[in-house]
Write an enzyme that holds these catalytic residues in place. Sequence first.
Site, PDB file in Angstrom:
ATOM      1  N   GLU A 335       0.988  -1.332   0.038  1.00  0.00           N
ATOM      2  CA  GLU A 335       0.103  -0.050  -0.034  1.00  0.00           C
ATOM      3  C   GLU A 335       0.807   1.199  -0.088  1.00  0.00           C
ATOM      4  O   GLU A 335       1.772   1.385   0.914  1.00  0.00           O
ATOM      5  CB  GLU A 335      -0.943   0.014   1.265  1.00  0.00           C
ATOM      6  CG  GLU A 335      -1.943  -0.831   1.363  1.00  0.00           C
ATOM      7  CD  GLU A 335      -2.773  -1.117   2.594  1.00  0.00           C
ATOM      8  OE1 GLU A 335      -3.786  -1.511   2.689  1.00  0.00           O
ATOM      9  OE2 GLU A 335      -2.101  -0.597   3.604  1.00  0.00           O
ATOM     10  N   CYS A 336       0.825   2.196  -0.858  1.00  0.00           N
ATOM     11  CA  CYS A 336       1.177   3.464  -0.714  1.00  0.00           C
ATOM     12  C   CYS A 336       2.830   3.577  -1.036  1.00  0.00           C
ATOM     13  O   CYS A 336       3.243   3.215  -1.842  1.00  0.00           O
ATOM     14  CB  CYS A 336       0.613   4.359   0.278  1.00  0.00           C
ATOM     15  SG  CYS A 336       0.804   6.185  -0.220  1.00  0.00           S
ATOM     16  N   GLY A 337       3.487   3.766   0.088  1.00  0.00           N
ATOM     17  CA  GLY A 337       4.777   3.606   0.185  1.00  0.00           C
ATOM     18  C   GLY A 337       5.193   2.415  -0.205  1.00  0.00           C
ATOM     19  O   GLY A 337       6.258   2.174  -0.555  1.00  0.00           O
ATOM     20  N   LEU A 339       4.012   0.475  -2.597  1.00  0.00           N
ATOM     21  CA  LEU A 339       4.016   0.630  -3.638  1.00  0.00           C
ATOM     22  C   LEU A 339       5.089   1.172  -4.192  1.00  0.00           C
ATOM     23  O   LEU A 339       5.726   0.598  -5.380  1.00  0.00           O
ATOM     24  CB  LEU A 339       2.849   1.312  -4.170  1.00  0.00           C
ATOM     25  CG  LEU A 339       2.687   1.668  -5.676  1.00  0.00           C
ATOM     26  CD1 LEU A 339       2.441   0.655  -6.647  1.00  0.00           C
ATOM     27  CD2 LEU A 339       1.324   2.845  -5.763  1.00  0.00           C
ATOM     28  N   THR A 438      -1.023  -0.747  -4.540  1.00  0.00           N
ATOM     29  CA  THR A 438      -2.106   0.208  -4.725  1.00  0.00           C
ATOM     30  C   THR A 438      -1.893   1.262  -3.809  1.00  0.00           C
ATOM     31  O   THR A 438      -1.119   1.122  -2.736  1.00  0.00           O
ATOM     32  CB  THR A 438      -3.481  -0.606  -4.337  1.00  0.00           C
ATOM     33  OG1 THR A 438      -4.434   0.451  -4.497  1.00  0.00           O
ATOM     34  CG2 THR A 438      -3.363  -1.205  -2.878  1.00  0.00           C
TER      35      THR A 438
END
Length: 476
Positions: A335-337, A339, A438
């Site tokens: 997730e986010c970081g 990704l 994501t």
Amino acid sequence: MKSSRIIISALRGGSGKTILSIGVIGTWKRQGKIVIPFKKGPDYIDAGWLALTAGQPCYNLDSFLLDQTQILSSFIKHSRQLSGIVVIEGNRGLYDGIDIKGTTSTAELAKLLHTPVILCLDCTKVTRTMAAVVLGCMHFDPEVRIEGIVLNRVAGTRHEQILQKSIEYHCGIPVVGALPVIDSQIFPERHMGLVPSAEHDWAKGSIQIASDMAKRYLNMEQIENIANRAIPIELSTGMDLSGPMDDKPGRQPRIGIIRDSAFQFYYPENIEALISEGAEIIYLSPLSQEKLPDIDALYIGGGFPETHAKELARNISFKSDVKKLAEDGLPIYAECGGLIYLGEEIILDGIAYPMAGVLPVVFGLNKRPQGHGYTIVTVHGDNPFFEKGSEIRGHEFHYSWVKTFTETSECRLVFSMKRGVGIMNHRDGICYKNTLATYTHVHAMGTPAWARAMIGNALQFRKRHSSEELPQGFAA
């Protein structure tokens, strides 16, 4: 269920409610009380500070990600286990929500949990007018029980006295404390909130200062009396009050979780959900470890990898292990970081920092948020974690953006954004083999299929690499 509890709210973000919450929690903890922290909204940083202060996990209560029964279940389960005083920090302004009805607001949560509100007011350059503001909040929704006022950033004794007399005379609500302006370096800020507590060694010193201020400037006895007036919550059918289970039959799948000062954004419920489904959790860090241990799946949460880009880029052996295992089909959820870490590189001030290279993505960093708020995604592509056609609610908060990414049949975007920004072209969720990365963060209570998919994928990976049989209920 009877519990002593308060919600600390404000008129807007940046009014000082996190520092006030830390001070209240820290003072009560010094007195030997058990304090149970909660954070309203999809927040990791403030929750981290509250957890560090209380010495207890801080759980998020979010009516966009969870329905009312799930919120009540989480609140009752986590507060009655310890039987202490509950402090819930709100977010944004008291009545701020996603629509004109105040959906997802702190006020909505206060009514659901029958909890009195302490309103933290930024009193910079205002006196008697603040009484009119408080009166407006009282009448805007009379069902919201505003029972105490804390004046913040007062300029001196005269300023404080005018404010207190005006509010108590016109509103009939007690002023339970007044805090002076504090040095911003005590609690440094980044982006839209505090710097994560895990990023600096002097976090405990900051908590000490906030607790000292609360003891000196707040009427803690009066605040506790307000907390004790909270109305009991009725238990009802449909509430899940069970805790994490660790007695699943058979050898537990080993789920690696990268957790350090670069990757620290995890809901406690997500980790507990994995444990409840039978996982053994192995915490990892590319900042301190050179190799990956024997694991059956990998979970990489959000954080600020850009502040540790040099260290992450230097750890070639760890990155190599991640890429090799991804190619071998290791289930990876990011997730986010996370990704960003799975991408080719992130470019900061013209310098490229190589990441793990699992996904053919190059990231840049902007000074303004590129995605900020709740998300709703529809799963339109095949992937190892979510059923096609399902809808997922989450949230995103990122300053990074995708500079280059070319979609292929092997590496594809599998989410369509009904709400939010995502990766590009209103799409999110890059899937490659058994990796799904994501910008959208999910909450395991609101998305229960996620944890079971993590465990199922981990068991399948182990089966392919050993002679073990899958436990009953998990398809190969």
